[in-house]
Scaffold this motif. Structure first.
Motif, PDB file in Angstrom:
ATOM      1  N   GLU A   1     125.080 140.949 -43.361  1.00  0.00           N
ATOM      2  CA  GLU A   1     126.503 141.231 -42.914  1.00  0.00           C
ATOM      3  C   GLU A   1     127.309 140.839 -42.250  1.00  0.00           C
ATOM      4  N   THR A   2     126.490 141.387 -40.977  1.00  0.00           N
ATOM      5  CA  THR A   2     127.607 140.579 -40.252  1.00  0.00           C
ATOM      6  C   THR A   2     127.184 139.542 -39.210  1.00  0.00           C
ATOM      7  N   LYS A   3     128.380 139.133 -37.779  1.00  0.00           N
ATOM      8  CA  LYS A   3     127.996 137.923 -37.672  1.00  0.00           C
ATOM      9  C   LYS A   3     128.909 138.035 -35.863  1.00  0.00           C
ATOM     10  N   SER A   4     127.738 137.815 -34.849  1.00  0.00           N
ATOM     11  CA  SER A   4     128.511 138.445 -33.646  1.00  0.00           C
ATOM     12  C   SER A   4     129.958 137.023 -33.628  1.00  0.00           C
ATOM     13  N   PHE A   5     129.668 136.054 -33.486  1.00  0.00           N
ATOM     14  CA  PHE A   5     130.432 134.787 -33.262  1.00  0.00           C
ATOM     15  C   PHE A   5     131.191 134.162 -34.506  1.00  0.00           C
ATOM     16  N   LYS A   6     132.652 133.919 -34.173  1.00  0.00           N
ATOM     17  CA  LYS A   6     133.058 132.912 -35.577  1.00  0.00           C
ATOM     18  C   LYS A   6     132.913 131.463 -35.030  1.00  0.00           C
ATOM     19  N   SER A   7     131.904 131.501 -35.049  1.00  0.00           N
ATOM     20  CA  SER A   7     131.614 130.123 -33.869  1.00  0.00           C
ATOM     21  C   SER A   7     130.553 129.035 -34.683  1.00  0.00           C
ATOM     22  N   ILE A   8     130.624 128.172 -34.759  1.00  0.00           N
ATOM     23  CA  ILE A   8     130.314 126.458 -35.138  1.00  0.00           C
ATOM     24  C   ILE A   8     129.164 126.111 -34.424  1.00  0.00           C
ATOM     25  N   PHE A   9     127.626 126.028 -34.539  1.00  0.00           N
ATOM     26  CA  PHE A   9     126.318 125.827 -34.036  1.00  0.00           C
ATOM     27  C   PHE A   9     125.502 124.690 -35.032  1.00  0.00           C
TER      28      PHE A   9
ATOM     29  N   GLY B   1     127.105 111.769 -35.141  1.00  0.00           N
ATOM     30  CA  GLY B   1     127.985 111.920 -33.936  1.00  0.00           C
ATOM     31  C   GLY B   1     129.197 112.198 -34.010  1.00  0.00           C
ATOM     32  N   ILE B   2     130.028 111.687 -35.210  1.00  0.00           N
ATOM     33  CA  ILE B   2     131.315 111.471 -35.561  1.00  0.00           C
ATOM     34  C   ILE B   2     131.074 113.691 -35.473  1.00  0.00           C
ATOM     35  N   ILE B   3     130.829 113.653 -36.696  1.00  0.00           N
ATOM     36  CA  ILE B   3     131.208 114.768 -37.089  1.00  0.00           C
ATOM     37  C   ILE B   3     130.909 116.245 -35.902  1.00  0.00           C
ATOM     38  N   CYS B   4     129.543 116.133 -35.034  1.00  0.00           N
ATOM     39  CA  CYS B   4     129.573 116.994 -34.171  1.00  0.00           C
ATOM     40  C   CYS B   4     130.599 116.581 -33.196  1.00  0.00           C
ATOM     41  N   ASN B   5     131.511 115.400 -32.216  1.00  0.00           N
ATOM     42  CA  ASN B   5     131.936 115.539 -31.676  1.00  0.00           C
ATOM     43  C   ASN B   5     133.669 115.663 -32.080  1.00  0.00           C
TER      44      ASN B   5
ATOM     45  N   ASN C   1     137.612 119.591 -31.453  1.00  0.00           N
ATOM     46  CA  ASN C   1     139.043 120.828 -32.540  1.00  0.00           C
ATOM     47  C   ASN C   1     138.518 121.839 -32.319  1.00  0.00           C
ATOM     48  N   PHE C   2     137.201 122.890 -32.339  1.00  0.00           N
ATOM     49  CA  PHE C   2     137.122 123.629 -32.310  1.00  0.00           C
ATOM     50  C   PHE C   2     136.617 124.490 -31.037  1.00  0.00           C
ATOM     51  N   LEU C   3     137.218 124.862 -29.885  1.00  0.00           N
ATOM     52  CA  LEU C   3     136.901 124.778 -28.411  1.00  0.00           C
ATOM     53  C   LEU C   3     135.502 125.996 -28.510  1.00  0.00           C
TER      54      LEU C   3
END
Length: 387
Positions: free
Chosen positions: A222-230, A245-249, A254-256
């Motif tokens: 239901e919930t997540k601890s981080f609003k981040s991308i892994f 490589g392009i997407i990861c970089n 752009n998402f610090l």
């Protein structure tokens, strides 16, 4: 009415090294890596993408853990279907047919482990009793030791289905002629992981994406601890596709607060699992090909999945942009399209209701359609259509 299937699995399923053998192999790898790093890097490159060299003849492995071949993820639960009886030729490593997942390999690739015990049959027994089988299901990477089983089956007019579940980059450039000539034995039906869009037919069917592990009851988170991308993985020039490589970089820049571990040391297993479970978004870019363990198995952690559009035919056409995932075109990663992707991701991060809806749709869609048991039923349905 019962159905009897004889399986010729991938040759790699028979490798059953001792702890001492693995230890010695790892020590040898450390030696090569230290004294000849170029040779070690060459060893890491798949043989299909390079020329053979002297270390290949020593049968050195970069990864000294046993894995059975991806075909097992598809046929491994056939024997759980009512009135289906499966016999596997030879003596496979029994590790894959134990329902407890206690090894490091099983934790990293659970879709290839945890199957129920299956009947093993010798080559001699299979040749004697071949007429008792309704179908032969053979990995494209079967052991040559069993080639004459296929020869005899063809003479007896027993339907043969090949299951080609390995990464196959050349097919995207060479097309149909390569596809039809790439198998070592004639077949009535071919299940193919890397099947370029447009090459599907009654005789050649897709085998992508990889299913998720059956055998457990998964619950939507239901919930997540981080609003981040892994993401954690490697980008290897001339091996992995360029979008990785392009997407990861781009994401990292752009998402610090993203957690992108590209070409970084392997994360501790507990940290890797924690970030999978608690990150709002999981990135699942292309590897050598579009297909990936992540595409379906990530649903277990119910994230928002960011995934490239497929360039291969799909067994299950389940990925719908902004309904149950976020997709991008891996061939259009200019500034305009990257910014459009950024906008979609930002919208999801900033809208809790929307992100939960997408996560739930992804979880439900994969759970209903893409299990190992679904995969086995897909094989069976199409085997039965041969005759």
């Amino acid at each position: 009415m019962s159905i009897n299937i004889l399986v010729l699995p991938s040759k790699s399923i028979y490798w059953n090294p001792s702890s001492l053998e693995i230890y010695l192999r790892n020590k040898l790898n450390e030696y090569i890596k230290f004294y000849s790093p170029q040779s070690f890097e060459k060893l890491k490159t798949p043989k299909s993408l390079r020329k053979r060299f002297f270390l290949d003849y020593l049968r050195i492995r970069v990864n000294n853990f046993s894995l059975p071949g991806n075909d097992l993820a598809w046929w491994g639960r056939l024997n759980e279907i009512e009135n289906v009886h499966v016999s596997v030729i030879g003596s496979p490593n029994p590790t894959y047919f134990k329902e407890d997942l206690d090894s490091e390999s099983a934790q990293r690739w659970p879709v290839l482990f945890g199957f129920k015990p299956v009947n093993f049959i010798s080559k001699e027994e299979s040749l004697k009793s071949l007429t008792n089988f309704d179908y032969i299901l053979s990995s494209s990477r079967f052991d040559d030791l069993y080639f004459n089983v296929l020869v005899k089956a063809k003479k007896l007019d027993i339907p043969i289905a090949m299951i080609d579940a390995h990464d196959d980059e050349p097919v995207y450039d060479l097309g149909k002629s390569y596809l039809l000539n790439s198998q070592r034995h004639p077949f009535n039906l071919l299940f193919k992981q890397d099947l370029p869009i447009g090459l599907r037919s009654n005789k050649i069917l897709p085998l992508s994406p990889l299913p998720y592990p059956s055998g457990k009851n998964y619950i939507f988170k239901e919930t997540k601890s981080f609003k981040s991308i892994f993401f954690s993985g490697a980008d290897r020039p001339n091996i992995t596709r360029s979008d990785r490589g392009i997407i990861c970089n781009y994401i990292e820049q752009n998402f610090l607060d993203s957690r992108i571990f590209l070409n970084k040391p392997k994360l501790p297993e507990d940290l890797y699992e924690y970030l999978n479970k608690e990150s709002l978004i999981q990135l699942s870019p292309s590897g050598r090909v579009w297909n990936s363990f992540r595409h379906c198995s990530a649903a277990i952690d119910s994230p928002v999945l960011v995934i490239p559009q497929n360039d291969c035919e799909l067994t299950w056409d389940v990925f719908k942009d902004e309904e149950n995932c976020i997709t991008y075109d891996p061939n259009k990663l200019d500034e305009k399209n990257l910014n459009a992707l950024r906008s979609k991701i930002e919208t999801v991060i900033n809208d809790d209701h929307l992100s939960k809806k997408i996560r739930y749709n992804y979880f439900e869609t994969i759970m209903k359609n893409c299990s190992q048991l679904n995969a086995a039923k897909y094989l069976l349905e199409n085997l039965k259509a041969i005759r």
